[in-house]
Design a protein around this motif. Structure first.
Motif, PDB file in Angstrom:
ATOM      1  N   PHE A 198      48.679  -4.225  53.507  1.00 50.83           N
ATOM      2  CA  PHE A 198      48.983  -2.799  53.632  1.00 50.83           C
ATOM      3  C   PHE A 198      48.376  -2.279  54.925  1.00 50.83           C
ATOM      4  CE2 PHE A 198      48.459   1.674  51.814  1.00 50.83           C
ATOM      5  CZ  PHE A 198      49.810   1.950  51.876  1.00 50.83           C
ATOM      6  N   TYR A 199      49.187  -2.192  55.966  1.00 52.68           N
ATOM      7  CA  TYR A 199      48.759  -1.701  57.274  1.00 52.68           C
ATOM      8  C   TYR A 199      47.498  -2.445  57.748  1.00 52.68           C
ATOM      9  CZ  TYR A 199      52.292   1.838  56.679  1.00 52.68           C
ATOM     10  OH  TYR A 199      53.495   2.465  56.492  1.00 52.68           O
ATOM     11  N   ASN A 200      47.617  -3.772  57.760  1.00 56.78           N
ATOM     12  CA  ASN A 200      46.569  -4.692  58.200  1.00 56.78           C
ATOM     13  C   ASN A 200      45.373  -4.737  57.254  1.00 56.78           C
ATOM     14  OD1 ASN A 200      48.032  -5.400  60.490  1.00 56.78           O
ATOM     15  ND2 ASN A 200      47.070  -3.821  61.746  1.00 56.78           N
ATOM     16  N   GLU A 222      40.540   4.410  43.274  1.00 61.54           N
ATOM     17  CA  GLU A 222      41.293   3.786  44.353  1.00 61.54           C
ATOM     18  C   GLU A 222      40.360   3.250  45.422  1.00 61.54           C
ATOM     19  OE1 GLU A 222      43.998   7.036  45.420  1.00 61.54           O
ATOM     20  OE2 GLU A 222      45.610   5.846  44.556  1.00 61.54           O
ATOM     21  N   GLN A 223      40.815   2.200  46.087  1.00 68.34           N
ATOM     22  CA  GLN A 223      40.050   1.626  47.188  1.00 68.34           C
ATOM     23  C   GLN A 223      41.007   1.059  48.232  1.00 68.34           C
ATOM     24  OE1 GLN A 223      37.104  -1.254  46.044  1.00 68.34           O
ATOM     25  NE2 GLN A 223      36.766  -1.983  48.125  1.00 68.34           N
ATOM     26  N   VAL A 224      40.811   1.465  49.472  1.00 68.51           N
ATOM     27  CA  VAL A 224      41.546   0.871  50.590  1.00 68.51           C
ATOM     28  C   VAL A 224      40.539   0.167  51.486  1.00 68.51           C
ATOM     29  CG1 VAL A 224      43.439   2.523  50.526  1.00 68.51           C
ATOM     30  CG2 VAL A 224      41.450   3.006  51.949  1.00 68.51           C
ATOM     31  N   THR A 225      40.923  -1.001  51.966  1.00 67.76           N
ATOM     32  CA  THR A 225      40.008  -1.835  52.742  1.00 67.76           C
ATOM     33  C   THR A 225      40.663  -2.243  54.050  1.00 67.76           C
ATOM     34  OG1 THR A 225      39.082  -2.710  50.674  1.00 67.76           O
ATOM     35  CG2 THR A 225      38.610  -3.933  52.700  1.00 67.76           C
ATOM     36  N   ASN A 226      39.979  -1.903  55.149  1.00 61.35           N
ATOM     37  CA  ASN A 226      40.395  -2.321  56.505  1.00 61.35           C
ATOM     38  C   ASN A 226      41.833  -1.920  56.833  1.00 61.35           C
ATOM     39  OD1 ASN A 226      37.873  -3.483  56.968  1.00 61.35           O
ATOM     40  ND2 ASN A 226      38.519  -5.457  56.121  1.00 61.35           N
ATOM     41  N   ILE A 227      42.206  -0.709  56.459  1.00 62.84           N
ATOM     42  CA  ILE A 227      43.556  -0.213  56.729  1.00 62.84           C
ATOM     43  C   ILE A 227      43.608   0.473  58.097  1.00 62.84           C
ATOM     44  CG2 ILE A 227      45.148   1.644  56.080  1.00 62.84           C
ATOM     45  CD1 ILE A 227      44.885   0.822  53.243  1.00 62.84           C
ATOM     46  N   ASN A 228      44.642   0.197  58.858  1.00 68.00           N
ATOM     47  CA  ASN A 228      44.888   0.891  60.122  1.00 68.00           C
ATOM     48  C   ASN A 228      45.497   2.247  59.792  1.00 68.00           C
ATOM     49  OD1 ASN A 228      45.436   1.682  62.708  1.00 68.00           O
ATOM     50  ND2 ASN A 228      46.404  -0.235  63.322  1.00 68.00           N
ATOM     51  N   ILE A 229      44.688   3.294  59.832  1.00 63.93           N
ATOM     52  CA  ILE A 229      45.064   4.574  59.248  1.00 63.93           C
ATOM     53  C   ILE A 229      46.120   5.331  60.062  1.00 63.93           C
ATOM     54  CG2 ILE A 229      43.258   5.922  60.390  1.00 63.93           C
ATOM     55  CD1 ILE A 229      44.374   6.256  56.700  1.00 63.93           C
ATOM     56  N   GLU A 230      46.144   5.168  61.378  1.00 63.29           N
ATOM     57  CA  GLU A 230      47.066   5.960  62.203  1.00 63.29           C
ATOM     58  C   GLU A 230      48.537   5.662  61.902  1.00 63.29           C
ATOM     59  OE1 GLU A 230      47.419   7.493  66.792  1.00 63.29           O
ATOM     60  OE2 GLU A 230      46.893   5.389  66.457  1.00 63.29           O
ATOM     61  N   PRO A 231      49.011   4.406  61.943  1.00 60.64           N
ATOM     62  CA  PRO A 231      50.422   4.167  61.629  1.00 60.64           C
ATOM     63  C   PRO A 231      50.763   4.519  60.184  1.00 60.64           C
ATOM     64  CG  PRO A 231      49.243   2.088  61.878  1.00 60.64           C
ATOM     65  CD  PRO A 231      48.327   3.166  62.362  1.00 60.64           C
ATOM     66  N   LEU A 232      49.791   4.390  59.280  1.00 61.16           N
ATOM     67  CA  LEU A 232      50.051   4.774  57.888  1.00 61.16           C
ATOM     68  C   LEU A 232      50.375   6.266  57.799  1.00 61.16           C
ATOM     69  CD1 LEU A 232      48.032   3.722  54.762  1.00 61.16           C
ATOM     70  CD2 LEU A 232      48.619   6.106  55.110  1.00 61.16           C
TER      71      LEU A 232
END
Length: 449
Positions: free
Chosen positions: A207-209, A231-241
């Motif tokens: 999910f977005y790297n 919820e938990q997101v890990t190492n996500i590239n937030i800008e393109p998301l």
């Protein structure tokens, strides 16, 4: 109904009977035409309560305004067994459905028709769910502007009675999935709904790297639904998301976020006002758009140099950072953050304040301080080297306002000068006492200062 064509072999109970069915259905509202072709071998038992449809294939050709992109073909292949005894059951195993560029496979079953219990284990190779989301027509859009119906935010979102009646247990997986513009790979959802309580475990391995995992519980046993979210997101590239989701992004970087939230209600305003919980976040190697701390530092220097016109210049722009982190407490829709730390090449930033989800108001303050590694000429100042520069962020989510807190800044600088003068005066008085008075009387006077 038109073009009905049914062909069967001779009926022989307990033995396969070839079946071919073709028909066309025309609908006026919504305007659509659906063509159906059904083939397979049907076995009917002697008591006419069990139907075993072997090698079943079903092809649907649909066209019309209600059909995604105006036309669609669905091809289904399965082994279907319908049992009308003991409350009834229907199984589709194996099951394959092809539509557009997607292939769905697995199995599904329904038991007890009067109060259905549904089980499924399905997987799809790739699917764009946005293609199948309803799009309002011009007529519907114009009707919404004149309708007296409640605004969308006040519409009930959870069908309480329907949820109480559902009994579902299943797993859905997707190799690739698009929803609301967001793209994920290796998606999985485990769903259990029983006695008015829905439990969901969802994950996206790519999910977005980065990755995403979450758990959701919706309790509709009472008139007011209760919701628990982890919820938990890990190492996500937030800008393109955020660009894919919202069309723009105020922040860039690699995000790690955890949240544990609860709320209750059945409308968006109710969810916001009842939201409680905690969150923890960090962003690495990114940038924030809308705040330029370097420009704010230069603006602060100009003000200290007597250029008060600089106070009216907005500190907008972009701030690159190596790390930003903090935690948040949410209480009835009020997000409270007291430990924001942002590290930039020139300036270190600390932040405290609140954001109100109910009225969408911001009340936040940043404190800027030159980093030890930055050279004085980089910010064009020596005077602000050891000064804490206060910055106010207020306004609304839609229109935030970023500005120097000039009053607090001037008070801070004057306080420093007053403290210096007090120290100098204290030193002079102490010297005079040492010079003029000796012994206990002198010591007593010095203790007063």
């Amino acid at each position: 109904l038109a073009g009905l064509d049914l062909t069967t072999d001779a009926l022989s109970l307990g033995s396969p009977m070839g079946v071919e069915l073709a028909l066309t259905v025309d609908s006026r509202k919504p305007k659509a035409t659906v063509g159906l072709k059904l083939n397979g071998d049907l076995v009917i038992n002697s008591t006419f309560d069990q139907f075993d449809f072997q090698g079943m294939t079903l092809v649907l050709d649909a066209a019309g305004n209600a059909v995604p992109e105006g036309a669609m073909t669905i091809e289904m292949a399965s082994h279907l067994i319908a049992d009308l005894s003991d409350g009834g059951s229907l199984t589709l195993n194996p099951l394959t459905i092809k539509f557009d560029d997607s292939t769905l496979s697995g199995n599904a079953a329904i038991n007890h028709f009067a109060k259905p219990s549904i089980q499924f284990d399905l997987a799809v190779d790739a699917i764009n769910l946005d293609r199948y989301r309803p799009k309002p027509t011009d007529t519907e859009s114009s009707a919404q502007t004149t309708s007296v119906a409640p605004p969308p935010l006040a519409v009930a979102l959870i069908p309480v009675q329907t949820l109480r009646d559902l009994n579902i247990e299943g797993i859905f997986k997707a190799q690739s999935l698009i929803l609301k513009g967001l793209t994920g790979e290796e998606v999985s959802v485990k769903l259990v709904t029983k006695n008015g309580v829905l439990k969901s475990e969802q994950g996206v391995k790519k999910f977005y790297n980065g990755s995403y995992v979450g758990e959701t519980v919706v309790d509709a046993r009472q008139n007011t639904p209760k919701i628990i979210i982890k919820e938990q997101v890990t190492n996500i590239n937030i800008e393109p998301l955020l660009i894919d989701l919202l069309g723009e992004s105020p922040i860039a970087g690699v995000a790690n976020i955890t949240a544990a939230l609860t709320t209750h209600g059945n409308t968006v305003p109710a969810f916001k006002s009842a939201l409680n919980g905690t969150a923890e976040f960090s962003f690495n190697d990114g940038a924030v758009t809308g705040v330029d701390v370097g420009a704010l530092m230069k603006q602060a220097q100009a003000i200290l140099d007597g250029d008060f016109v600089a106070a009216f210049i907005k500190g907008v722009g972009k701030t690159p950072f190596s790390k930003a982190s903090g935690t948040a407490q949410i209480n009835n829709g009020l997000i409270n953050n007291q430990d924001l730390i942002v590290t930039t090449p020139l300036v270190n930033v600390a932040g405290v304040g609140t954001a109100n989800l109910v009225n969408e108001q911001i009340d936040y303050q940043l404190t800027l301080q030159r980093s030890k590694s930055s050279a004085a000429e980089e910010v064009d100042s020596k005077d602000i080297k050891n000064i804490l520069i206060p910055v106010k962020i207020n306004g609304t989510f839609a229109e935030p306002n970023v500005s120097l807190d000039v009053k607090a800044m001037v008070m801070n600088t004057q306080k420093a000068k007053i403290d210096e003068q007090k120290e100098a005066l204290k030193k002079k008085i102490t010297e005079k006492i040492n010079e003029k008075l000796k012994g206990p009387a002198g010591e007593l006077l010095k203790s007063l200062f």
